[in-house]
Design an enzyme around this catalytic site. Sequence first.
Site, short mmCIF file in Angstrom:
data_model
loop_
_atom_site.label_atom_id
_atom_site.label_comp_id
_atom_site.label_asym_id
_atom_site.label_seq_id
_atom_site.Cartn_x
_atom_site.Cartn_y
_atom_site.Cartn_z
N LYS A 2 0.85 -1.20 0.00
CA LYS A 2 0.00 0.00 0.00
C LYS A 2 0.88 1.25 0.00
O LYS A 2 0.61 2.22 -0.71
CB LYS A 2 -0.94 -0.02 1.21
CG LYS A 2 -2.04 -1.06 1.06
CD LYS A 2 -2.81 -1.35 2.34
CE LYS A 2 -3.79 -2.50 2.10
NZ LYS A 2 -4.46 -2.98 3.31
N GLN B 291 -4.44 -1.55 9.49
CA GLN B 291 -4.35 -2.85 8.83
C GLN B 291 -5.08 -3.92 9.65
O GLN B 291 -4.86 -4.07 10.85
CB GLN B 291 -2.87 -3.25 8.63
CG GLN B 291 -2.68 -4.56 7.89
CD GLN B 291 -3.23 -4.56 6.47
OE1 GLN B 291 -3.11 -3.58 5.74
NE2 GLN B 291 -3.87 -5.65 6.06
N ASP C 284 -10.31 3.64 3.92
CA ASP C 284 -10.47 2.20 3.75
C ASP C 284 -11.95 1.80 3.94
O ASP C 284 -12.30 0.63 3.79
CB ASP C 284 -9.59 1.48 4.79
CG ASP C 284 -9.17 0.09 4.36
OD1 ASP C 284 -9.22 -0.20 3.15
OD2 ASP C 284 -8.81 -0.72 5.23
#
Length: 308
Positions: A78, A122, A145
Site C-alpha cells: 500500500k 491494517q 479504507d
Amino acid sequence: MARCAGNLSPFQGRVSDICYIAPMDSNKLIDGKAVAQRLLDGAAAKVQKITQQTGITPALATVLVGDDPASATYVKMKGKRCEAAGMKSLRIEMPADTTTEQLLAKITELSEDETVPGTLLQHPVPSQVDEREAFDAIAPGKDVDGVGATSMGNMALGIPSGFLSCTPGGIMTLLREYNVELSGMEAVVIGRSPILGKPMGALLVNAHCTVTICHSRTRDLPSVVKRADLIVAAVGKPNFVQGDWVKEGAVVIDAGYNPGNIGDCDFDACAQKASLITPVPGGVGPMTIATLIDQTADAAAQQLGVAL
Ligand code: NAP
C-alpha cells in the site's frame, strides 16, 4: 474438473503429464490489473492537481499493529502504491502487545493531524485490541479504507459522501468497467465479513441486484449459488466454489486470496461455465489497493478544498 500441476497462468489451457484442460476464452477474463492501473493513473493525476494547487503533498498513514508477516507485506504494498501515485506514505508500526487505549490514542492523533488526509488500520489486529472501536475512531472524512461504522452506514444507505470499503468498492468498479448490467441480477455473495461480504451485499442491492448473502450456516450452499447470475466468493477457503455450482453464463468474482495465491473458486472448472471471471492473482486484489489510493486522493481534495 481435475486440477493439474502446471506452470502456465491459470487462464491458459495447459498440458501436463497428467491431464489436459481446454483453453478458456480469454474474453471471459476480467483483467483487474489493467483496470487497477487506470484507476491508479487517475489517482496520480488527482494528486498532481492537489499538489500544484496547494503546495501540499497528500499523505496516507498506515497503522500496523504486531508482526504478522502477511499484514506487513500488505502495508508495504500500500505504501509503495501510495508513493507511485505521488503521495507520501506514513508508516506507523506498533508492538504486538499494544492495548486498545494505546491504539485509540494513535488513531485520534492521526485524525487530528491536518497533514494526514487518510488513515488505514491494517486488519487484523492482535486479539486483545478492540478492532471495531479502533476502526470507528478514524475520523469519517479520513476513513479511506471505508471500515468505520459511519462509512458503512453511508454506503449501505447509498449516501455518496463517504468512502467505500475498498474490496467491494473495487469489485463494483470492475463490474462497471466490464459493462455488467447489474439491475435485476440475482447475486449471491458467499461470506458476511464486515470488510467484504456485508458491504458487498449492500452495494449490490443499491445497484438493484436481488442479493443473497451466504455464510457458514447457509443450508445447501451449492443450490443457492446455482441460482446466481453473479457470484462473489469471499470465504477464505482455497478452491471452495465448484464448477458445478455455477450457472451457465454467470459472472464469477473471486475475492479470495489464500496462501499460494489461490482463490476461493476452482478457477478452471468455474471458468468453463462463467461468462466473465476474475483470476487470482490479477483480479480483485489489485483493485483493493487502487481503490484505497484513489479514495485517499479524494479525501485530500475534500480536506484541502480542491475541486477535482
Ligand atoms: P472472513 O472474515 O474469515 O469471513 C469469511 C466468511 O466466509 C464468513 O462470513 C464465514 O461465515 C464464511 N464461510 C466460512 N466457511 C463457509 C462455508 N463453508 N460456507 C459458506 N460460508 C462460509 O474473511 P474475509 O476477511 O471476508 O476474507 C474472505 C477472503 O477474501 C479471504 O480469502 C481473504 O484473504 C480475501 N480478501 C481479499 C482481499 C483482496 O484485496 N483481494 C481483501 C480482503 C479479503 P460465518 O460468518 O458464518 O463464519
